[in-house]
Scaffold this active site. Structure first.
Site, PDB file in Angstrom:
ATOM      1  N   CYS A 130      32.317  44.410  45.544  1.00 54.30           N
ATOM      2  CA  CYS A 130      32.127  45.856  45.450  1.00 54.30           C
ATOM      3  C   CYS A 130      33.178  46.625  46.241  1.00 54.30           C
ATOM      4  CB  CYS A 130      30.727  46.231  45.949  1.00 54.30           C
ATOM      5  SG  CYS A 130      29.534  46.402  44.602  1.00 54.30           S
ATOM      6  N   SER A 185      35.605  36.484  26.670  1.00 55.53           N
ATOM      7  CA  SER A 185      36.544  35.961  27.666  1.00 55.53           C
ATOM      8  C   SER A 185      37.960  36.353  27.287  1.00 55.53           C
ATOM      9  CB  SER A 185      36.432  34.431  27.757  1.00 55.53           C
ATOM     10  OG  SER A 185      36.780  33.829  26.512  1.00 55.53           O
TER      11      SER A 185
END
Length: 803
Positions: free
Chosen positions: A475, A597
């Site tokens: 974060c 992906s």
């Protein structure tokens, strides 16, 4: 396999073990005079002559990793890895290999270290620790920092076996790990599993961790007449007995130290004069030496001999020699009583597996179990691992026939013995101390890698921008609240009637016939080289929004960006990520149903998650008088940033701080949500904006204010010390700027942690005050470090922080 080569590594100085035998005692006495060399030069000189540590290899042009911090190499190397080199164990040889690898990595190879603990002891300083001459952190190699410096993946787990046909390493707590080339340096143990009571009432001198902790706990008991029994009168056992007696004597205790051995001839590896000196010191410190003593049982306060005699012992240590880890013999590799046998190149009977240190023995030239051989084997091991991976000739390891034995005598005095010559005195202890510290200095402040320079002409302001804190992972890498609020200000309101989301809600809310469905997405920039760990943390982080809404997780979609890798490594990494994602989501009742992906600059993992609930718990809804409960300690942003920057604080072992942080981050919050959800008026998860930012969001949505108390807020170990040293995440300044105008707080390092971005953080709930104490008790019983941190109050949106 490539042919062997017998030449020594170029650039090595002649080592002490290869000198000619001195003709007089004056030559050995000269060693004792070496400590007079200036302190800043001496560690380098002694390290090169006494430990045979090679000089730093030069950087390979164009291949130096880019910096993410003051000294840390990049998470993604400039050239794609295509093969896996795995080091099992953080022994002395592997620690030196990692350091030398960092200075000159082999392009195309991903390096992995597997070790059960985040730190590894330097055993040469163990007697000094027991005697009280050293602090614990002075003899611990921080493997987390070392792996970061080497650009290596660190897996904190214990190897339990090797499938050589499939090239898989079996681990105790996670699925098998593939390898292309492996090396083993896992040390030995000195426990006595066959002696009744040994596992319950004695501590083994090796491995060191439990022994050091048990010894410190024993000292805190402050017994007036402590009794210590040490089993094994070899060099190690004798040094520990001397150190034990010295330490207890300095504490004013009338100690009884007993040294027991089955043999009738103690210290047989020493010369007669050295043996006489050491045995004399045992007598001088009042240590009872019992020879020909066979121990048949160990109890909580005694050691029983075969004669039936019971010797009182409040603290029993087993130092009875080397015992290999049992799983080595089951690998099918050639071994000698469980010790892996190697040829002169340090290869085992499998050419893809090398071994060194105490767990191995040279088949044609066995040597005693002494750290000096592992240290001197390290350059040869490094060369041969690189040579095997690059198709070059191997080198032979030629250990010295004798080595300088420096035996601590309890206090700051030592006996030196080599070539049958002996010298004793404080100068020899200082010599040993400087040699040991020189070795540990190799793992202290690592040399800084060169940072890329700005071109002669660059846009004005670029240098200032690059001078900010290095970009964090997790974060800490997210955009700041100010940037987000500006970018999202013009977003139009939803048009579809089933959308029930409110301002600032943690997840989108969609009405369904049976209640609501919540939908969220999150992704994290990697902060660890372990893709499996990164996948688990990202999954738990994404689930936080679902739990904060009081919903039950339903399905997840994965979004994975892989860095450039060879095809085999791409398959391995993606398989690890998806296996861990499936396991994490299934553990909370959700399914992974697909994903996307791609290949990019670095590893990034994300998940889109849905959940269902009868009603969604809003972020708004807190009432004046409500109690505020936090379910997880703060500090992960600061700790992760400090680890990525390879921070070094004298009072902290960063590897242990980081490991404790990861353990807290991987604690799922589903059970906490189940406890809080039925009573919570408002709830959110504490993530990128920090506790203050997310609490202010709750207060704004509830048109209320709040007061919280710093002393009641749980903090992760080491977080305050790191914040006090000025360390923090790259997102922290933006978080602080976003809340400072609506927050009053004391000048306190703990205040900085209120705006620390949290990855996989805890839940923050506003609950009825009369239910808060019971809820906290229930949360703690469920394994959460929950705390009542403050209350919601009436008034304009404002956060008041008190000490």
């Amino acid at each position: 396999m490539p042919p062997e080569r017998g030449s020594r590594p170029r650039g090595h100085r002649a080592t002490l073990g290869r000198r000619r035998r001195p003709k007089t005692l004056a030559a050995l006495r000269g060693l004792a005079l070496q400590p007079r060399i200036k302190a800043r030069r001496l560690p380098i000189t002694i390290a090169a002559r006494s430990l045979a540590i090679p000089p730093e290899p030069p950087h390979e042009a164009g291949l130096t990793p880019f910096l993410t911090g003051p000294t840390a190499p990049a998470m993604t190397p400039s050239l794609p890895p295509i093969r896996d080199l795995v080091l099992l164990g953080g022994g002395h040889a592997h620690a030196l290999v990692l350091r030398m690898w960092a200075m000159d990595p082999l392009p195309g190879t991903r390096l992995t270290l597997i070790n059960p603990d985040p730190v590894a002891p330097y055993t040469g300083m163990l007697p000094g620790l027991i005697a009280g001459h050293y602090r614990r952190e002075e003899l611990m190699i921080d493997l987390v920092r070392l792996a970061r410096f080497a650009g290596a993946r660190l897996i904190l787990d214990r190897a339990t076996g090797i499938d050589r046909d499939a090239r898989l390493i079996h681990l105790s707590a996670r699925p098998p790990l593939p390898y292309d080339l492996a090396a083993i340096d896992i040390g030995i143990t000195s426990d006595l599993p066959a002696v009744p009571g040994a596992s319950d009432h004695a501590v083994a001198a090796k491995p060191l961790g439990a022994y050091a902790a048990g010894w410190e706990a024993f000292l805190t008991r402050r017994l007036a007449c402590p009794r210590v029994a040490i089993l094994g009168a070899g060099l190690g056992g004798v040094e520990l007995a001397l150190a034990t007696a010295h330490r207890l004597r300095t504490l004013g205790s009338k100690a009884e130290v007993t040294l027991l051995d089955q043999s009738d001839t103690p210290l047989s590896s020493l010369s007669r004069s050295a043996r006489r000196k050491v045995l004399g010191q045992l007598a001088a410190l009042g240590i009872s030496l019992r020879l020909g003593a066979e121990v048949t049982a160990i109890g909580p306060a005694s050691v029983t001999l075969s004669t039936g005699e019971a010797i009182g012992s409040d603290f029993t240590v087993t130092a009875t020699g080397a015992r290999p880890q049992a799983w080595l013999a089951a690998t099918g590799l050639a071994h000698d009583r469980g010790f892996l046998t190697t040829d002169a190149t340090l290869r085992t009977s499998d050419p893809l597996i090398f071994a060194s240190g105490d767990c191995a023995v040279l088949a044609d030239d066995p040597r005693p179990k002494a750290g000096v051989f592992a240290v001197r084997a390290a350059p040869v091991l490094l060369h041969n691992l690189r040579a095997t991976l690059s198709g070059q000739p191997l080198r032979r390891f030629r250990p010295q026939t004798d080595y300088l034995k420096l035996i601590s005598l309890g206090g700051k005095s030592a006996t030196a013995e080599k070539w049958g010559l002996t010298l004793t005195g404080p100068r020899l202890w200082r010599l040993k101390d400087r040699i040991d510290r020189a070795f540990m200095d190799r793992f202290g402040s690592f040399p800084a890698m060169p940072a890329p320079k700005l071109p002669a002409q660059a846009t004005e302001g670029l240098a200032a921008h690059l001078g900010q804190r290095p970009l964090c992972g997790g974060c800490g890498a997210k955009l700041g609240p100010g940037v987000l609020s500006v970018a999202l200000a013009t977003l139009p309101p939803p048009q579809r009637t089933e959308v029930r989301s409110g301002p600032g809600d943690d997840a989108a809310i969609l009405a369904t016939p049976s209640g609501v469905q919540v939908l969220t997405t999150d992704h994290l920039r990697a902060f660890t080289n372990d893709p499996r760990l990164m996948a688990r943390l990202t999954a738990l982080h994404a689930l936080g929004d679902i739990w904060a809404m009081g919903a039950t997780p339903q399905v997840a979609l994965a979004q994975v960006t892989l860095p450039r890798l060879g095809p085999d490594l791409q398959s391995r990494v993606l398989a690890e990520i998806m296996e861990e994602a499936v396991a994490t989501f299934r553990a909370v009742g959700a399914d992974v149903v697909g994903g996307h992906s791609t290949e990019g600059a670095e590893l990034t993992i994300g998940f889109t998650v849905t959940g269902t609930a009868e009603r969604a718990i809003p972020k708004g809804g807190a009432l004046p008088g409500d109690a505020l409960i936090l379910t997880k300690p703060l500090g992960s942003g600061t700790i992760l940033a400090a680890e990525m920057a390879m921070a070094e604080l004298p009072t902290l072992m960063m590897g242990e701080v980081w490991t404790a942080c990861i353990a807290l981050m991987t604690r799922a919050q589903g059970s906490a949500a189940a406890i809080l959800g039925p009573l919570a008026h408002a709830m959110t998860d504490v993530t990128g904006f920090g506790l203050a930012g997310h609490l202010l969001e709750m207060l704004e949505a509830s048109a209320s204010a709040a007061t919280i108390r710093l002393a009641d807020i749980p903090l992760m170990p080491g977080a305050v010390e790191l914040a006090s040293a000025g360390l923090g995440s790259s997102l922290h300044p933006a978080n602080l700027a976003a809340v400072s105008w609506r927050m009053t707080a004391p000048e306190d390092p703990r205040t900085l942690l209120l705006t620390d971005p949290q990855t996989a953080g805890g839940l923050l709930a506003a609950v009825p005050a009369d239910k808060a104490a019971d809820l906290v008790q229930m949360l703690r019983a469920a394994g959460h470090d929950a705390a009542l941190i403050g209350r919601v109050t009436e008034g304009a949106v404002q956060l008041t922080v008190i000490s």
